[in-house]
Motif scaffolding. Sequence first.
Motif, PDB file in Angstrom:
ATOM      1  N   THR A  35       0.841  -1.193   0.000  1.00  0.00           N
ATOM      2  CA  THR A  35       0.000   0.000   0.000  1.00  0.00           C
ATOM      3  C   THR A  35       0.877   1.244   0.000  1.00  0.00           C
ATOM      4  OG1 THR A  35      -1.738  -1.170   1.195  1.00  0.00           O
ATOM      5  CG2 THR A  35      -1.825   1.232   1.229  1.00  0.00           C
ATOM      6  N   LEU A  36       0.682   2.079  -1.013  1.00  0.00           N
ATOM      7  CA  LEU A  36       1.407   3.330  -1.168  1.00  0.00           C
ATOM      8  C   LEU A  36       0.448   4.474  -0.876  1.00  0.00           C
ATOM      9  CD1 LEU A  36       2.946   2.507  -4.670  1.00  0.00           C
ATOM     10  CD2 LEU A  36       4.001   2.113  -2.436  1.00  0.00           C
ATOM     11  N   LEU A  37       0.834   5.362   0.006  1.00  0.00           N
ATOM     12  CA  LEU A  37       0.001   6.500   0.371  1.00  0.00           C
ATOM     13  C   LEU A  37       0.723   7.781  -0.034  1.00  0.00           C
ATOM     14  CD1 LEU A  37      -2.525   7.617   1.825  1.00  0.00           C
ATOM     15  CD2 LEU A  37      -1.189   7.502   3.963  1.00  0.00           C
ATOM     16  N   PHE A  38       0.057   8.605  -0.818  1.00  0.00           N
ATOM     17  CA  PHE A  38       0.640   9.841  -1.333  1.00  0.00           C
ATOM     18  C   PHE A  38       0.018  11.042  -0.626  1.00  0.00           C
ATOM     19  CE2 PHE A  38       1.137   6.652  -4.501  1.00  0.00           C
ATOM     20  CZ  PHE A  38       2.300   6.939  -5.191  1.00  0.00           C
ATOM     21  N   ASP A  39       0.885  11.951  -0.165  1.00  0.00           N
ATOM     22  CA  ASP A  39       0.446  13.224   0.418  1.00  0.00           C
ATOM     23  C   ASP A  39      -0.750  13.063   1.358  1.00  0.00           C
ATOM     24  OD1 ASP A  39       2.463  14.546  -0.909  1.00  0.00           O
ATOM     25  OD2 ASP A  39       1.196  15.265  -2.519  1.00  0.00           O
ATOM     26  N   PRO A  40      -0.531  12.440   2.522  1.00  0.00           N
ATOM     27  CA  PRO A  40      -1.642  12.082   3.406  1.00  0.00           C
ATOM     28  C   PRO A  40      -2.258  13.247   4.186  1.00  0.00           C
ATOM     29  CG  PRO A  40       0.420  11.455   4.413  1.00  0.00           C
ATOM     30  CD  PRO A  40       0.752  11.963   3.041  1.00  0.00           C
ATOM     31  N   PHE A  41      -2.827  14.189   3.469  1.00  0.00           N
ATOM     32  CA  PHE A  41      -3.583  15.281   4.089  1.00  0.00           C
ATOM     33  C   PHE A  41      -4.991  14.748   4.326  1.00  0.00           C
ATOM     34  CE2 PHE A  41      -6.157  19.283   2.999  1.00  0.00           C
ATOM     35  CZ  PHE A  41      -6.183  19.728   4.305  1.00  0.00           C
ATOM     36  N   ILE A  42      -5.214  14.192   5.519  1.00  0.00           N
ATOM     37  CA  ILE A  42      -6.491  13.574   5.869  1.00  0.00           C
ATOM     38  C   ILE A  42      -7.213  14.415   6.924  1.00  0.00           C
ATOM     39  CG2 ILE A  42      -7.624  11.484   6.713  1.00  0.00           C
ATOM     40  CD1 ILE A  42      -6.096  11.109   4.022  1.00  0.00           C
ATOM     41  N   THR A  43      -6.572  14.624   8.071  1.00  0.00           N
ATOM     42  CA  THR A  43      -7.174  15.412   9.140  1.00  0.00           C
ATOM     43  C   THR A  43      -7.293  16.870   8.692  1.00  0.00           C
ATOM     44  OG1 THR A  43      -6.190  13.947  10.787  1.00  0.00           O
ATOM     45  CG2 THR A  43      -6.952  16.105  11.556  1.00  0.00           C
ATOM     46  N   ASP A  73      -6.229   7.374  11.185  1.00  0.00           N
ATOM     47  CA  ASP A  73      -6.036   6.143  11.960  1.00  0.00           C
ATOM     48  C   ASP A  73      -6.447   4.881  11.202  1.00  0.00           C
ATOM     49  OD1 ASP A  73      -5.004   7.531  14.107  1.00  0.00           O
ATOM     50  OD2 ASP A  73      -6.920   7.624  15.167  1.00  0.00           O
ATOM     51  N   GLN A  74      -7.266   5.031  10.183  1.00  0.00           N
ATOM     52  CA  GLN A  74      -7.702   3.869   9.408  1.00  0.00           C
ATOM     53  C   GLN A  74      -6.682   3.451   8.338  1.00  0.00           C
ATOM     54  OE1 GLN A  74     -11.432   5.787   8.281  1.00  0.00           O
ATOM     55  NE2 GLN A  74     -12.519   4.042   9.192  1.00  0.00           N
ATOM     56  N   LEU A  75      -5.744   4.324   8.040  1.00  0.00           N
ATOM     57  CA  LEU A  75      -4.795   4.043   6.962  1.00  0.00           C
ATOM     58  C   LEU A  75      -3.599   3.267   7.481  1.00  0.00           C
ATOM     59  CD1 LEU A  75      -4.966   7.519   5.236  1.00  0.00           C
ATOM     60  CD2 LEU A  75      -6.130   5.411   4.570  1.00  0.00           C
ATOM     61  N   ARG A  76      -3.184   2.275   6.714  1.00  0.00           N
ATOM     62  CA  ARG A  76      -2.067   1.406   7.090  1.00  0.00           C
ATOM     63  C   ARG A  76      -1.120   1.206   5.906  1.00  0.00           C
ATOM     64  NH1 ARG A  76      -3.607   1.328  11.665  1.00  0.00           N
ATOM     65  NH2 ARG A  76      -5.318   0.330  12.702  1.00  0.00           N
ATOM     66  N   PRO A  77      -0.459   2.281   5.475  1.00  0.00           N
ATOM     67  CA  PRO A  77       0.417   2.152   4.312  1.00  0.00           C
ATOM     68  C   PRO A  77       1.733   1.457   4.643  1.00  0.00           C
ATOM     69  CG  PRO A  77       0.643   4.326   5.231  1.00  0.00           C
ATOM     70  CD  PRO A  77      -0.460   3.641   6.005  1.00  0.00           C
ATOM     71  N   ASP A  78       2.320   0.863   3.634  1.00  0.00           N
ATOM     72  CA  ASP A  78       3.674   0.339   3.745  1.00  0.00           C
ATOM     73  C   ASP A  78       4.679   1.441   3.423  1.00  0.00           C
ATOM     74  OD1 ASP A  78       3.033  -2.557   4.153  1.00  0.00           O
ATOM     75  OD2 ASP A  78       2.046  -2.245   2.219  1.00  0.00           O
ATOM     76  N   VAL A  79       4.258   2.344   2.527  1.00  0.00           N
ATOM     77  CA  VAL A  79       5.119   3.430   2.060  1.00  0.00           C
ATOM     78  C   VAL A  79       4.304   4.710   1.999  1.00  0.00           C
ATOM     79  CG1 VAL A  79       6.582   4.247   0.158  1.00  0.00           C
ATOM     80  CG2 VAL A  79       6.434   1.789   0.638  1.00  0.00           C
ATOM     81  N   ILE A  80       4.898   5.806   2.479  1.00  0.00           N
ATOM     82  CA  ILE A  80       4.297   7.138   2.330  1.00  0.00           C
ATOM     83  C   ILE A  80       5.199   7.927   1.396  1.00  0.00           C
ATOM     84  CG2 ILE A  80       3.664   9.289   3.471  1.00  0.00           C
ATOM     85  CD1 ILE A  80       3.280   7.624   6.058  1.00  0.00           C
ATOM     86  N   LEU A  81       4.611   8.472   0.340  1.00  0.00           N
ATOM     87  CA  LEU A  81       5.358   9.307  -0.601  1.00  0.00           C
ATOM     88  C   LEU A  81       4.851  10.737  -0.464  1.00  0.00           C
ATOM     89  CD1 LEU A  81       4.623   6.383  -2.228  1.00  0.00           C
ATOM     90  CD2 LEU A  81       6.546   7.333  -3.480  1.00  0.00           C
ATOM     91  N   LEU A  82       5.763  11.638  -0.187  1.00  0.00           N
ATOM     92  CA  LEU A  82       5.398  13.020   0.074  1.00  0.00           C
ATOM     93  C   LEU A  82       6.028  13.914  -0.990  1.00  0.00           C
ATOM     94  CD1 LEU A  82       3.846  14.642   2.207  1.00  0.00           C
ATOM     95  CD2 LEU A  82       6.001  14.897   3.440  1.00  0.00           C
ATOM     96  N   THR A  83       5.191  14.666  -1.694  1.00  0.00           N
ATOM     97  CA  THR A  83       5.695  15.509  -2.778  1.00  0.00           C
ATOM     98  C   THR A  83       6.401  16.749  -2.257  1.00  0.00           C
ATOM     99  OG1 THR A  83       3.563  16.645  -3.001  1.00  0.00           O
ATOM    100  CG2 THR A  83       3.962  14.727  -4.436  1.00  0.00           C
ATOM    101  N   HIS A  84       5.852  17.347  -1.191  1.00  0.00           N
ATOM    102  CA  HIS A  84       6.470  18.510  -0.564  1.00  0.00           C
ATOM    103  C   HIS A  84       5.800  18.749   0.783  1.00  0.00           C
ATOM    104  CE1 HIS A  84       3.067  20.213  -2.825  1.00  0.00           C
ATOM    105  NE2 HIS A  84       3.102  21.247  -2.007  1.00  0.00           N
ATOM    106  N   ALA A  85       6.319  19.725   1.535  1.00  0.00           N
ATOM    107  CA  ALA A  85       5.896  19.872   2.928  1.00  0.00           C
ATOM    108  C   ALA A  85       4.860  20.956   3.170  1.00  0.00           C
ATOM    109  CB  ALA A  85       7.114  20.104   3.811  1.00  0.00           C
ATOM    110  N   HIS A  86       4.139  21.383   2.157  1.00  0.00           N
ATOM    111  CA  HIS A  86       3.012  22.284   2.430  1.00  0.00           C
ATOM    112  C   HIS A  86       2.001  21.505   3.258  1.00  0.00           C
ATOM    113  CE1 HIS A  86       3.749  25.067  -1.275  1.00  0.00           C
ATOM    114  NE2 HIS A  86       4.652  25.222  -0.330  1.00  0.00           N
ATOM    115  N   GLY A  87       1.328  22.198   4.172  1.00  0.00           N
ATOM    116  CA  GLY A  87       0.410  21.542   5.094  1.00  0.00           C
ATOM    117  C   GLY A  87      -0.659  20.715   4.428  1.00  0.00           C
ATOM    118  N   ASP A  88      -1.122  21.156   3.254  1.00  0.00           N
ATOM    119  CA  ASP A  88      -2.175  20.422   2.560  1.00  0.00           C
ATOM    120  C   ASP A  88      -1.634  19.241   1.750  1.00  0.00           C
ATOM    121  OD1 ASP A  88      -0.963  22.101   0.697  1.00  0.00           O
ATOM    122  OD2 ASP A  88      -2.827  22.570  -0.339  1.00  0.00           O
TER     123      ASP A  88
END
Length: 90
Positions: free
Chosen positions: A19-27, A39-54
């Motif tokens: 499971t790959l999760l991209f830019d996890p702006f959830i809350t 809390d429901q997400l259980r990724p193996d990998v998080i890929l973040l494009t940049h550090a803007h809050g959204d």
Amino acid sequence: MKLTYFGHSAFQIETNGTTLLFDPFITGNPHTEGVVTADQLRPDVILLTHAHGDHWGDTLSIARRTNALLIANFEITQYARSTGTATSTP
């Protein structure tokens, strides 16, 4: 392969048992309210494009809870490492 779009910048790809999760702006993302919580997400990998809050969103809390590998630019991974969230590899 399954692609789930959570809204704005956040989406997830499930493929071959990973499971790959991209830019996890959830809350705080109005598109995810009533659909999914961090809390429901259980990724193996998080890929973040940049550090803007959204885009950054719930990156650290999800990574800490799931021990997901964080893939991002150098500054982001170094920051995550300084918080004890991510470790570096040689």
